[in-house]
Write an enzyme that holds these catalytic residues in place. Structure first.
Site, PDB file in Angstrom:
ATOM      1  N   SER A  55     -56.097   2.964 -52.425  1.00  0.00           N
ATOM      2  CA  SER A  55     -56.448   1.605 -52.247  1.00  0.00           C
ATOM      3  C   SER A  55     -58.037   1.413 -52.457  1.00  0.00           C
ATOM      4  O   SER A  55     -58.778   2.165 -52.711  1.00  0.00           O
ATOM      5  CB  SER A  55     -56.197   1.353 -50.810  1.00  0.00           C
ATOM      6  OG  SER A  55     -56.432   2.477 -50.147  1.00  0.00           O
ATOM      7  N   GLN A  56     -58.168  -0.036 -52.151  1.00  0.00           N
ATOM      8  CA  GLN A  56     -59.665  -0.324 -52.657  1.00  0.00           C
ATOM      9  C   GLN A  56     -60.655   0.477 -51.414  1.00  0.00           C
ATOM     10  O   GLN A  56     -60.190   0.561 -50.618  1.00  0.00           O
ATOM     11  CB  GLN A  56     -59.760  -1.756 -52.758  1.00  0.00           C
ATOM     12  CG  GLN A  56     -59.854  -2.347 -51.409  1.00  0.00           C
ATOM     13  CD  GLN A  56     -59.007  -3.800 -51.372  1.00  0.00           C
ATOM     14  OE1 GLN A  56     -57.891  -3.906 -51.584  1.00  0.00           O
ATOM     15  NE2 GLN A  56     -59.813  -4.986 -51.271  1.00  0.00           N
TER      16      GLN A  56
END
Ligand code: SAH
Length: 206
Positions: A55-56
């Site tokens: 994920s970011q």
């Protein structure tokens, strides 16, 4: 790297220790330098091979903040992937036990974590649904893949007062924060998110 940290700060992550850890871990060593058409330090998810994504950076920092990771904490992670989240927890002084079901990812993460000096991260190729009972109980548990519902088996490996953060759901997913108090578990729904599913099955099974 400096831009990545200022973006995370602007999104609302306040703990300086976490921002400092994010600025120390060399993210490009864990994930491919070219992340799609972007670079490893952009605030977006990245493919890490074998159909998986990390994920970011903001979500990595946010989940780390939710579990309140402190030096000396014993933390269980489900979904080692690239090893980046585990490195952030180790950078904060935790002893990290992390489970990954894809052997190639577990092997890659183990090698990079050792090369980057994170000897206090223990990687095992296994099905995270069972947790890692030999090292339980944990101060915190973090899952970076999404089950349909909170696995009770995992929650049971938390210490009294321990916290777990994980994405839950298929299709629509939401982060859930779970706090243990004796035999009771207090659940708080949090941000909507998008993670790969938590897939049951032994290490190496397709
Ligand atoms: N935390 C990782 C991101 C992981 S992506 C990082 O920092 O890079 C989610 C990972 O969970 C994938 O690598 C996937 O293979 C793994 N996974 C999915 N189901 C699992 C299970 N039952 N047990 C262990 N790992 C699982």
């Amino acid at each position: 790297m400096a831009t990545m940290v200022s973006v995370i700060r602007a999104y609302g992550v306040k703990e300086e220790r976490i921002l400092a850890a994010m600025s120390r871990v060399r993210r490009h060593r864990f994930i491919p330098e070219s992340c799609g058409e972007h670079d490893a330090y952009g605030n977006h998810p990245c493919p890490i091979g074998h159909g998986q994504t990390i994920s970011q950076p903001y979500i990595v920092a946010y989940m780390t903040e939710r579990i309140g990771c402190k030096p000396g904490d014993r933390i269980l992670e489900i979904g080692t992937g690239s090893g980046y989240q585990a490195a952030i927890l180790a950078e904060l002084g935790a002893e990290v036990y992390t489970l990954e079901r894809i052997p190639e990812l577990a092997g890659h993460a183990r090698a990079v974590l050792a090369a980057e000096g994170y000897g206090q991260v223990h990687v095992r190729c296994a099905d995270g649904y069972h947790g890692w009972p030999e090292h339980a109980p944990y101060d915190a548990i973090i899952a970076t893949c999404a089950p349909d519902a909170v696995p009770r088996n995992l929650a049971a490996q938390l210490k009294d007062g321990g916290r777990m953060v994980l994405p839950v759901g298929t299709g629509f997913q939401q982060l859930v924060l779970l706090e243990r108090s004796g035999d009771a578990f207090h659940e708080t729904p949090d941000l909507p998110v998008r993670f790969v599913p938590m897939v049951p099955g032994r290490c190496g099974e397709a």
